[in-house]
Design a protein around this motif. Structure first.
Motif, PDB file in Angstrom:
ATOM      1  N   GLU A  89      -4.781 -26.275  -7.765  1.00 26.57           N
ATOM      2  CA  GLU A  89      -3.566 -26.347  -7.950  1.00 26.57           C
ATOM      3  C   GLU A  89      -2.541 -25.197  -8.537  1.00 26.57           C
ATOM      4  O   GLU A  89      -1.376 -24.891  -7.901  1.00 26.57           O
ATOM      5  N   LEU A 145      -2.497 -22.416  -5.870  1.00 24.24           N
ATOM      6  CA  LEU A 145      -1.317 -22.695  -4.784  1.00 24.24           C
ATOM      7  C   LEU A 145      -0.011 -22.523  -5.493  1.00 24.24           C
ATOM      8  O   LEU A 145       1.078 -21.946  -4.749  1.00 24.24           O
ATOM      9  N   LYS A 146       0.105 -22.537  -6.656  1.00 29.04           N
ATOM     10  CA  LYS A 146       1.454 -22.547  -7.376  1.00 29.04           C
ATOM     11  C   LYS A 146       1.699 -21.153  -7.517  1.00 29.04           C
ATOM     12  O   LYS A 146       2.830 -20.387  -7.160  1.00 29.04           O
ATOM     13  N   LYS A 190       0.474 -18.650  -5.566  1.00 28.84           N
ATOM     14  CA  LYS A 190       0.749 -18.255  -4.259  1.00 28.84           C
ATOM     15  C   LYS A 190       2.055 -18.599  -3.701  1.00 28.84           C
ATOM     16  O   LYS A 190       2.750 -17.843  -3.059  1.00 28.84           O
ATOM     17  N   ASP A 191       2.625 -19.832  -4.126  1.00 32.32           N
ATOM     18  CA  ASP A 191       3.993 -20.030  -3.685  1.00 32.32           C
ATOM     19  C   ASP A 191       4.800 -19.142  -4.230  1.00 32.32           C
ATOM     20  O   ASP A 191       6.021 -18.797  -3.763  1.00 32.32           O
ATOM     21  N   LEU A 228       4.828 -15.950  -2.077  1.00 29.94           N
ATOM     22  CA  LEU A 228       5.308 -16.354  -0.679  1.00 29.94           C
ATOM     23  C   LEU A 228       6.803 -16.506  -0.876  1.00 29.94           C
ATOM     24  O   LEU A 228       7.489 -16.158  -0.065  1.00 29.94           O
ATOM     25  N   THR A 229       7.488 -17.180  -2.173  1.00 27.06           N
ATOM     26  CA  THR A 229       8.988 -17.302  -1.891  1.00 27.06           C
ATOM     27  C   THR A 229       9.563 -16.131  -2.484  1.00 27.06           C
ATOM     28  O   THR A 229      10.730 -15.909  -2.687  1.00 27.06           O
ATOM     29  N   MET A 277       6.996 -22.828   7.082  1.00 23.79           N
ATOM     30  CA  MET A 277       6.364 -23.420   5.714  1.00 23.79           C
ATOM     31  C   MET A 277       5.318 -22.544   5.269  1.00 23.79           C
ATOM     32  O   MET A 277       4.638 -21.766   6.267  1.00 23.79           O
ATOM     33  N   ASP A 278       5.174 -22.278   3.897  1.00 26.23           N
ATOM     34  CA  ASP A 278       4.179 -21.594   3.499  1.00 26.23           C
ATOM     35  C   ASP A 278       2.796 -22.203   3.460  1.00 26.23           C
ATOM     36  O   ASP A 278       2.920 -23.478   3.762  1.00 26.23           O
ATOM     37  N   GLY A 330       0.717 -22.871   1.132  1.00 26.92           N
ATOM     38  CA  GLY A 330       0.521 -24.155   0.228  1.00 26.92           C
ATOM     39  C   GLY A 330       1.092 -25.386   0.877  1.00 26.92           C
ATOM     40  O   GLY A 330       0.435 -26.581   0.477  1.00 26.92           O
ATOM     41  N   GLY A 331       2.087 -25.394   1.408  1.00 28.16           N
ATOM     42  CA  GLY A 331       3.040 -26.532   1.716  1.00 28.16           C
ATOM     43  C   GLY A 331       2.125 -27.179   3.288  1.00 28.16           C
ATOM     44  O   GLY A 331       1.955 -28.406   3.012  1.00 28.16           O
ATOM     45  N   GLU A 348      -0.742 -28.998   1.633  1.00 27.56           N
ATOM     46  CA  GLU A 348      -0.657 -30.248   1.027  1.00 27.56           C
ATOM     47  C   GLU A 348      -0.397 -31.135   2.014  1.00 27.56           C
ATOM     48  O   GLU A 348      -0.577 -32.320   1.941  1.00 27.56           O
TER      49      GLU A 348
END
Length: 223
Positions: free
Chosen positions: A6, A9-10, A12-13, A16-17, A131-132, A134-135, A138
């Motif tokens: 988790e 992924l956070k 990475k987000d 990516l953002t 969508m990235d 991680g999304g 999920e």
């Protein structure tokens, strides 16, 4: 999902953002762990994992930075997958998924309700080409979990859910490297939902087999 996965992924987000840019420095450990809602030890494990795949650069006495994220640098991370699964265990996990998940899809198709179809289509409506990764992962986890639970066999659903966690890293890597991964996943998921809506158990089983086999074949070639 494991706490470390988790956290990965956070982070990475955040990259990516654009919140963390190439060459940018991560917030101090205490601050970042509080923000992500995880322990400092779990954060350290996540940072170590991302350092191995050349996403982060830990500079002792200085801080942790995002690497340049140049393609040639990230491609070196293929060794990360190989190191983790050099005994092909992840391929064996996908082989088991290829047996169990089509069976669950067929069972779910036999008892599919409008509510299940509506919920799955609502889930699909949340997926978009931009969508990235991680999304996408999920979404994939939620989609497969919903179908396995709809099959009505708690033991089967538990087995499938238990197999999903260890394959998360492989799914992330596929999302990062395979062209049109989001579109491909969305199309395959839509056809499965259409088969469920028609209560076509045989078609649902066949489509789920093709879906899982595609990921398995990609990973076999990558390894």
């Amino acid at each position: 999902m494991a706490v470390t996965d988790e956290a990965i992924l956070k982070i990475k987000d955040m990259i990516l953002t654009g919140e963390l840019a190439p060459g940018g420095r991560l917030p101090p450990e205490q601050q970042l762990s509080e923000r992500l809602g995880i322990s400092r030890s779990s954060l350290r494990e996540a940072v170590k994992a991302l350092e191995v795949i050349r996403v982060l650069d830990v500079r002792r006495g200085d801080g942790t930075y995002v690497t340049s994220l140049e393609p040639q640098l990230l491609l070196e991370a293929m060794s990360f997958v190989v190191d983790l699964h050099d005994d092909s265990s992840v391929l064996e996990l996908f082989a088991v998924r290829r047996i169990l998940e089509p069976a669950a899809a067929g069972m779910a198709a036999a008892v599919t309700t409008d509510a299940l179809v509506d919920s799955l289509r609502a889930e699909l409506d949340q997926v978009h080409p931009s969508m990235d990764v991680g999304g996408l992962v999920e979404h994939d986890l939620r989609f497969h979990r919903a179908i396995s639970e709809a099959a009505g066999n708690a033991y089967l659903a538990s087995l499938i859910d238990g197999l999903s966690g260890p394959t998360v890293r492989a799914r992330i890597w596929r999302g990062l490297t395979q062209e049109n991964a989001v579109e491909r996943t969305l199309i395959e998921h839509r056809t499965i939902v259409d088969a469920l809506a028609r209560n076509d158990a045989e078609l649902a089983r066949a489509l789920m087999t093709v879906h899982i086999s595609g990921i398995e074949q990609w990973l076999r070639e990558a390894l």
